[in-house]
Design a protein around this motif. Structure first.
Motif, short mmCIF file in Angstrom:
data_model
loop_
_atom_site.label_atom_id
_atom_site.label_comp_id
_atom_site.label_asym_id
_atom_site.label_seq_id
_atom_site.Cartn_x
_atom_site.Cartn_y
_atom_site.Cartn_z
N GLN A 149 0.82 -1.20 0.00
CA GLN A 149 0.00 0.00 0.00
C GLN A 149 0.86 1.25 0.00
N THR A 150 0.27 2.34 -0.45
CA THR A 150 0.92 3.65 -0.42
C THR A 150 0.13 4.53 0.54
N ALA A 151 0.83 5.11 1.50
CA ALA A 151 0.17 5.94 2.51
C ALA A 151 0.83 7.31 2.57
N VAL A 152 0.01 8.34 2.58
CA VAL A 152 0.49 9.71 2.72
C VAL A 152 0.13 10.21 4.11
N ALA A 184 3.61 10.72 -4.38
CA ALA A 184 3.11 9.43 -3.86
C ALA A 184 2.61 8.55 -4.99
N ALA A 185 1.86 9.13 -5.92
CA ALA A 185 1.31 8.35 -7.03
C ALA A 185 2.41 7.87 -7.97
N ARG A 186 3.39 8.71 -8.19
CA ARG A 186 4.48 8.34 -9.09
C ARG A 186 5.31 7.19 -8.51
N VAL A 208 -4.04 5.14 1.53
CA VAL A 208 -4.36 5.76 2.82
C VAL A 208 -3.83 7.18 2.85
N VAL A 209 -4.65 8.10 3.32
CA VAL A 209 -4.22 9.48 3.56
C VAL A 209 -4.52 9.83 5.00
N VAL A 226 -7.21 16.42 1.16
CA VAL A 226 -8.17 15.48 0.58
C VAL A 226 -8.39 15.78 -0.90
N ARG A 227 -8.59 17.03 -1.22
CA ARG A 227 -8.88 17.39 -2.61
C ARG A 227 -7.75 17.02 -3.56
N GLU A 228 -6.51 17.30 -3.15
CA GLU A 228 -5.39 17.02 -4.04
C GLU A 228 -5.07 15.52 -4.11
N ALA A 229 -5.53 14.76 -3.12
CA ALA A 229 -5.34 13.31 -3.16
C ALA A 229 -6.33 12.63 -4.09
N LEU A 230 -7.49 13.25 -4.31
CA LEU A 230 -8.59 12.60 -5.03
C LEU A 230 -8.22 12.00 -6.38
N PRO A 231 -7.46 12.69 -7.22
CA PRO A 231 -7.15 12.09 -8.53
C PRO A 231 -6.33 10.81 -8.45
N HIS A 232 -5.73 10.58 -7.28
CA HIS A 232 -4.82 9.44 -7.13
C HIS A 232 -5.34 8.37 -6.16
N LEU A 233 -6.50 8.57 -5.57
CA LEU A 233 -6.99 7.64 -4.56
C LEU A 233 -7.46 6.32 -5.17
#
Length: 230
Positions: A4-7, A74-76, A83-84, A123-130
């Motif tokens: 998993q990737t967690a921020v 994080a996405a790259r 998880v955020v 939350v908003r900036e994480a949305l495209p990558h969730l």
């Protein structure tokens, strides 16, 4: 949390650092951000020395462009974000000694910009990558729900952050919840309370094992966690 990737925002100290370490120990690739570059590097190196993988990104959650860069990193590096933890926060003054009527406009503005707008940006900036089954955890405390003398606009900001969490929970397919670990010994509490490491497991449980339907839009407090894991 293997694979998993967690921020984690505010990952350089206190609860954020403890959660980042716990997630790293559990197998997640942790992307932590904070304003303090040196302290963040120390946490990142510690995770790596313990056998985990982590990346530190110096960023200020008050700046949405900084937050966007964190999420892109994080996405790259890890693909979809699983998880955020929106944990970054500030308290201007001494806990319990900042009556609302005596606060400066500057303190009010920064509490709201960091503790509320910072959560919104995270939350908003994480949305495209969730990931579709991702979970977003918003750190908070009882002062958000039960007003106490001397907590001023900090308490107001945490109440607003919880309202944001509920709003996102209603609008998003992913799980969004509030995590309230009680009083934890950090700079925000003048070192009073439990050690951050003792509550990191609460965040890990909310991020992984807790039933989605039971925590989405809810407050996961210390009692809930202990009852579920004892």
């Amino acid at each position: 949390m293997d694979g998993q990737t967690a921020v984690v925002t505010g990952a350089s100290r206190g609860i954020g650092a403890a959660v980042a370490r716990a997630f790293g120990d559990a197998g997640a690739h942790v992307v932590g951000c904070a304003r303090s570059k040196d302290a963040l590097e120390e946490v990142t190196e510690d995770i790596q020395e313990r056998g985990g993988t982590a990346t530190g990104v110096r960023a200020d959650v008050r700046d949405e462009w900084d937050v966007e860069r964190v999420m892109d990193t994080a996405a790259r590096e890890g693909g979809r974000i699983d998880v955020v933890v929106a944990n970054a926060g500030v308290y201007h003054g001494d806990p319990g000694e900042t009556p609302l009527q005596e606060e400066s406009y500057a303190a009010v503005d920064d509490h709201l910009r960091t503790n509320v707008r910072g959560v919104f940006a995270t939350v908003r900036e994480a949305l495209p990558h969730l990931a579709d089954d991702a979970r977003v955890l918003v750190s908070s405390g009882e002062v958000a729900r039960e007003s106490r003398p001397g907590y001023g606009s900090y308490g107001v900001s945490k109440a607003a952050a919880e309202a944001l969490a509920r709003g996102f929970a209603a609008d998003l397919e992913q799980v969004v919840c509030v995590v309230d670990p009680g009083v934890v010994a950090t700079e925000l509490t003048d070192g009073q309370g439990r050690e951050p490491e003792s509550v990191a497991g609460q965040f890990e449980w909310a991020a992984t094992e807790a039933a989605a339907a039971e925590v989405d839009g809810q407050v996961v407090d210390l009692r809930t966690w202990r009852a579920a894991t004892r």
